[in-house]
Design an enzyme around this catalytic site. Structure first.
Site, PDB file in Angstrom:
ATOM      1  N   CYS A   2       0.874  -1.161   0.000  1.00 19.60           N
ATOM      2  CA  CYS A   2       0.000   0.000   0.000  1.00 19.60           C
ATOM      3  C   CYS A   2       0.912   1.211   0.000  1.00 19.60           C
ATOM      4  CB  CYS A   2      -0.861   0.027   1.253  1.00 19.60           C
ATOM      5  SG  CYS A   2      -1.819  -1.473   1.468  1.00 19.60           S
ATOM      6  N   ARG A  27       1.653   1.450  -5.861  1.00 12.71           N
ATOM      7  CA  ARG A  27       1.784   0.473  -4.774  1.00 12.71           C
ATOM      8  C   ARG A  27       0.472  -0.226  -4.449  1.00 12.71           C
ATOM      9  NH1 ARG A  27       6.358   1.074  -2.124  1.00 12.71           N
ATOM     10  NH2 ARG A  27       5.492  -0.032  -0.349  1.00 12.71           N
ATOM     11  N   TRP A  75      -3.807  -1.838  -1.330  1.00  9.45           N
ATOM     12  CA  TRP A  75      -3.825  -3.081  -2.098  1.00  9.45           C
ATOM     13  C   TRP A  75      -4.195  -4.149  -1.078  1.00  9.45           C
ATOM     14  CZ3 TRP A  75      -1.244  -7.827  -2.112  1.00  9.45           C
ATOM     15  CH2 TRP A  75      -1.361  -8.572  -3.290  1.00  9.45           C
ATOM     16  N   ASN A 101       0.999  -0.045   5.866  1.00 12.73           N
ATOM     17  CA  ASN A 101       1.378  -0.825   4.687  1.00 12.73           C
ATOM     18  C   ASN A 101       2.098  -2.062   5.201  1.00 12.73           C
ATOM     19  OD1 ASN A 101       2.534  -1.796   2.286  1.00 12.73           O
ATOM     20  ND2 ASN A 101       4.272  -0.411   2.458  1.00 12.73           N
ATOM     21  N   GLY A 102       1.540  -3.243   4.920  1.00 20.03           N
ATOM     22  CA  GLY A 102       2.187  -4.471   5.385  1.00 20.03           C
ATOM     23  C   GLY A 102       1.148  -5.474   5.844  1.00 20.03           C
ATOM     24  N   GLU A 488       9.068 -12.905 -21.073  1.00 20.13           N
ATOM     25  CA  GLU A 488       8.777 -11.529 -20.663  1.00 20.13           C
ATOM     26  C   GLU A 488       7.675 -10.927 -21.547  1.00 20.13           C
ATOM     27  OE1 GLU A 488       9.217  -9.741 -18.237  1.00 20.13           O
ATOM     28  OE2 GLU A 488       9.081  -7.675 -18.901  1.00 20.13           O
ATOM     29  N   LYS A 492       4.139  -9.498 -20.137  1.00 18.48           N
ATOM     30  CA  LYS A 492       3.666  -8.128 -20.396  1.00 18.48           C
ATOM     31  C   LYS A 492       2.237  -8.154 -20.925  1.00 18.48           C
ATOM     32  CE  LYS A 492       5.812  -6.163 -18.649  1.00 18.48           C
ATOM     33  NZ  LYS A 492       6.954  -6.630 -17.964  1.00 18.48           N
ATOM     34  N   GLU A 495      -0.370  -9.289 -18.123  1.00 19.98           N
ATOM     35  CA  GLU A 495      -0.631  -8.436 -16.970  1.00 19.98           C
ATOM     36  C   GLU A 495      -1.374  -7.162 -17.315  1.00 19.98           C
ATOM     37  OE1 GLU A 495       2.908  -7.138 -14.921  1.00 19.98           O
ATOM     38  OE2 GLU A 495       3.999  -6.962 -16.787  1.00 19.98           O
ATOM     39  N   HIS A 511       6.705 -30.313 -28.047  1.00 18.37           N
ATOM     40  CA  HIS A 511       6.469 -31.205 -26.914  1.00 18.37           C
ATOM     41  C   HIS A 511       5.148 -30.896 -26.209  1.00 18.37           C
ATOM     42  CE1 HIS A 511      10.415 -32.945 -27.363  1.00 18.37           C
ATOM     43  NE2 HIS A 511      10.916 -31.720 -27.446  1.00 18.37           N
ATOM     44  N   LYS A 610       2.825  -2.219  -7.965  1.00 17.62           N
ATOM     45  CA  LYS A 610       4.191  -2.082  -8.455  1.00 17.62           C
ATOM     46  C   LYS A 610       5.197  -2.736  -7.523  1.00 17.62           C
ATOM     47  CE  LYS A 610       7.228  -0.416 -11.262  1.00 17.62           C
ATOM     48  NZ  LYS A 610       7.315  -1.227 -12.477  1.00 17.62           N
TER      49      LYS A 610
HETATM   50  C1  F6R Z   1       5.951  -7.298 -14.213  1.00 18.70           C
HETATM   51  C2  F6R Z   1       6.365  -6.762 -12.939  1.00 18.70           C
HETATM   52  C3  F6R Z   1       6.575  -7.705 -11.808  1.00 18.70           C
HETATM   53  C4  F6R Z   1       7.879  -7.349 -11.082  1.00 18.70           C
HETATM   54  C5  F6R Z   1       8.035  -8.215  -9.832  1.00 18.70           C
HETATM   55  C6  F6R Z   1       9.345  -7.956  -9.132  1.00 18.70           C
HETATM   56  O1  F6R Z   1       5.837  -6.311 -15.170  1.00 18.70           O
HETATM   57  O2  F6R Z   1       6.527  -5.594 -12.784  1.00 18.70           O
HETATM   58  O3  F6R Z   1       6.585  -9.024 -12.235  1.00 18.70           O
HETATM   59  O4  F6R Z   1       8.937  -7.553 -11.951  1.00 18.70           O
HETATM   60  O5  F6R Z   1       6.977  -7.948  -8.958  1.00 18.70           O
HETATM   61  O6  F6R Z   1       9.455  -6.630  -8.740  1.00 18.70           O
HETATM   62  P1  F6R Z   1      10.846  -6.002  -8.357  1.00 18.70           P
HETATM   63  O7  F6R Z   1      11.692  -5.985  -9.575  1.00 18.70           O
HETATM   64  O8  F6R Z   1      10.508  -4.623  -7.880  1.00 18.70           O
HETATM   65  O9  F6R Z   1      11.429  -6.860  -7.285  1.00 18.70           O
END
Ligand code: F6R
Length: 615
Positions: A2, A27, A75, A101-102, A488, A492, A495, A511, A610
């Site tokens: 959060c 967040r 969140w 937050n936590g 990746e 992308k 998500e 396979h 994030k």
């Molecule tokens: C995907 C994304 C997440 C982060 C993951 C790790 O686009 O943003 O998968 O890569 O939550 O986050 P960090 O790099 O901040 O540890």
């Protein structure tokens, strides 16, 4: 997961807090709230939804004046997102108000004990339990707020960054952290509290970052006191001067942060190698590596721990390290690593990769690696983040703030940084010829302009997105260095557009995944010139025979894939090793445009945040 913001000073707190919460929405953004002290009482406004919904409620609602206040963007962990579960939360007397937050892991036991003593709870949150625990401690011990917070926090298990305000003591806010970040902005006659510095950067460049187990007693017109929560020792506050500027955290003319950050990659990559790569002298220098060169060189293996996109960057690094420096590398999901009994010792180097530097699983993996005697090196973007402090050494990617929830420039800058490290080690070990070493150095410096060239495929990518935006599934295929790029690309798309997508090593297709292919399946294939090109062309033929729709990412001038694929996106020629820095770009753009065309909120996709500071 959060975002928290607090203000105590001489200005109206509401606009500062609301603006700050908007910057922290990366967040979490399922509900938001604010508590303001108007000199007589505390007024709380909170709502399910985004900070913009809170703003609307403020406009139509009750008194929001006051020069002291705390706010929260949530969140959800305990309790669904709704108005009641939104923060701030009151204590039963109505005197204390808190943002958090936590996660308080033992909240159920504490709640039961408090209920036995007559406390009642409005929400399903662990936070309301915490504020009532503080109140209970305060009453029973006849303690001042700071002491009550300290005693209460010594009873909880879990993670927190909190700010607490007491109606009876209106000139102070108590802030504390364990496992969740918390910064205090120190202005002239005013203080700010926030999960990161972005909410207060236009007011002050001076910040104190609380360490784990520290609490701050922030009083108007007094020096801030910092105390260790466990051993009660006073800690001298270390006030840092921040370099962050406001433009960096705003959209700068782009419609979304994600697009801005995709387009920032040429500069971000340069910023990563600036001051570290000297091509004319043939030198790579990073203090964090140089100081521990022997440890790296003597490592029996390197284990990379990370999550999500950072884990994908780790997979690319595995290929790079093994090819250049001939050091065995394992790449682990931090969340798995931390709960098994990994074979790690003082002969190992562990590299933790994290954009935010706050990911709970990665932090826990670091702690475990340290307990086992490993040397831990951090690759982070956020300066002063928990991971950068928890590791023995490290290097920042210097990508600048990444606000869009989907990681873009973090990925390419992490790969750039890890490639620099691998090249440095290869040079020291002599595993790479001088001419190859120099060739990579020269090529690395050309990458930003090549990325700029790839970004010109912006319109073409949008057009391809138009054609396939309604597909229910996508497949992404790549081999070698570009296999992680396929993963990746799929992440992308998933998500931000909520379309199901899978990434596979191209040869694995036969396979299993090949059974999925029909005329409705778009398949993105990375088929650049160097690296198993002929094999990938065969894979593309296999897709074609099953009528799959092929979107090829190819080297400029390619004719073979062009003649088979439905669409191609060209990238400039590069070595296979550095090609992920180019092939990733069209995949980021493709997912961005598909999500936009589907009207999705790309910067704040559903259910995500994030910075994942919970397990
Ligand atoms: C995907 C994304 C997440 C982060 C993951 C790790 O686009 O943003 O998968 O890569 O939550 O986050 P960090 O790099 O901040 O540890």
């Amino acid at each position: 997961m959060c975002g928290i913001v607090g203000y105590i000073g001489y200005r109206e707190a509401q606009p500062i807090i609301v603006k700050g919460l908007k910057r922290l929405e990366y967040r979490g953004y399922d509900s938001a709230g604010i508590a303001l002290f108007d000199g007589k009482e505390i007024n709380v406004t909170k709502t399910k939804g985004k900070v913009s919904d809170l703003e609307e409620k403020i406009l139509n609602g009750n008194n929001t004046s006051g020069t002291i206040g705390i706010g929260h963007t949530r969140w959800a962990t305990h309790g669904i997102p709704n108005d009641v579960n939104s923060h701030p939360h009151y204590s039963n007397s109505g005197d204390l108000v808190i943002i958090h937050n936590g996660i308080i892991e033992n909240y159920a036991t504490i709640k039961q004990e408090l209920e036995n003593r007559g406390y009642v709870f409005q929400s399903d949150t662990d936070t309301e339990v915490l504020v009532n625990l503080i109140e209970d401690v305060q009453k029973n011990g006849n303690f001042k707020l700071g002491k009550a917070v300290q005693v209460a926090l010594n009873q909880v298990i879990g993670a927190y960054a909190i700010a607490v305000f007491d109606l009876k003591k209106p000139n102070e806010i108590i802030a504390a952290r364990l496992g969740s970040p918390l910064a205090i902005g120190v202005g002239e006659g005013e203080f700010f509290i926030a999960s990161d510095a972005s909410p207060f950067i236009e007011y002050t460049n001076n910040a104190i970052y609380l360490e784990d187990e520290e609490m701050a007693i922030i009083r108007l017109h007094k020096d801030t006191k910092i105390r260790n929560i466990t051993n009660d020792r006073l800690v001298s506050p270390y006030v840092q001067e921040l370099k962050l500027n406001l433009e960096e955290i705003e959209k700068g003319g782009y419609e979304h942060f994600m697009l801005k950050e995709i387009f920032e990659q040429p500069e971000a990559i340069k910023d990563t190698y600036r001051g570290r790569l000297n091509v004319s002298k043939g030198i790579i220098k990073m203090a964090g590596v140089e100081d521990h060169l022997e440890t790296f060189l003597n490592a029996q293996k390197i284990t990379i721990v990370a999550c999500g996109t950072s884990w994908h960057a780790g997979l690319v690094a595995e290929y790079v390290f093994e090819k250049l420096a001939r050091i065995p590398v394992e790449v682990e999901y931090a969340s798995e690593f931390r709960y098994r009994n990994p074979v790690i010792s003082n002969k190992d180097v562990v590299i933790a990769i994290s954009q935010s530097g706050e990911t709970a699983d990665t932090l826990a993996a670091i702690k475990l690696a340290k307990e086992n005697g490993a040397f831990v090196f951090g690759v982070c973007n956020v300066v002063g983040s928990s991971i950068s402090r928890e590791t023995h050494s490290g290097a920042y990617t210097h990508a600048g703030p990444e606000i869009g929830v989907a990681s873009t420039k973090a990925f390419t800058t992490q790969i750039t940084l890890l490639t620099l490290i691998a090249l440095r080690l290869a040079k020291a070990k002599g595993t790479l010829s001088n001419s190859d070493y120099k060739r990579y150095l020269v090529e690395l410096e050309t990458i930003p302009s090549k990325v700029e060239e790839v970004l010109e495929a912006d319109k073409l990518t949008k057009m391809i997105g138009e054609i396939y935006k309604d597909a229910s599934n996508f497949l992404y295929l790549g081999r070698g260095f570009n296999f992680p790029v396929a993963l990746e690309g799929a992440l992308k798309l998933k998500e931000i557009s909520y379309i199901h997508a899978e990434g596979y090593p191209a040869a694995e297709m036969k396979h299993g995944p090949i059974a999925l292919i029909d005329e409705n399946m778009p398949i993105v294939v990375i088929a650049t010139k160097y690296g198993h090109y002929e094999k990938i062309v065969s894979n593309i033929q296999e897709i074609k025979s099953r009528k799959g729709k092929i979107i090829g990412i190819v080297t400029k001038g390619d004719t073979q894939v062009k003649s088979i694929a439905d669409h191609i996106i060209e990238v400039p020629e590069s070595s296979e090793l550095l090609s992920p820095l180019l092939t990733t770009i069209p995949l980021q753009l493709l997912s961005y445009y598909i999500a936009i065309l589907l009207n999705k909120n790309v910067d704040q996709p559903r259910n995500l945040a994030k910075s994942v500071t919970v397990e």
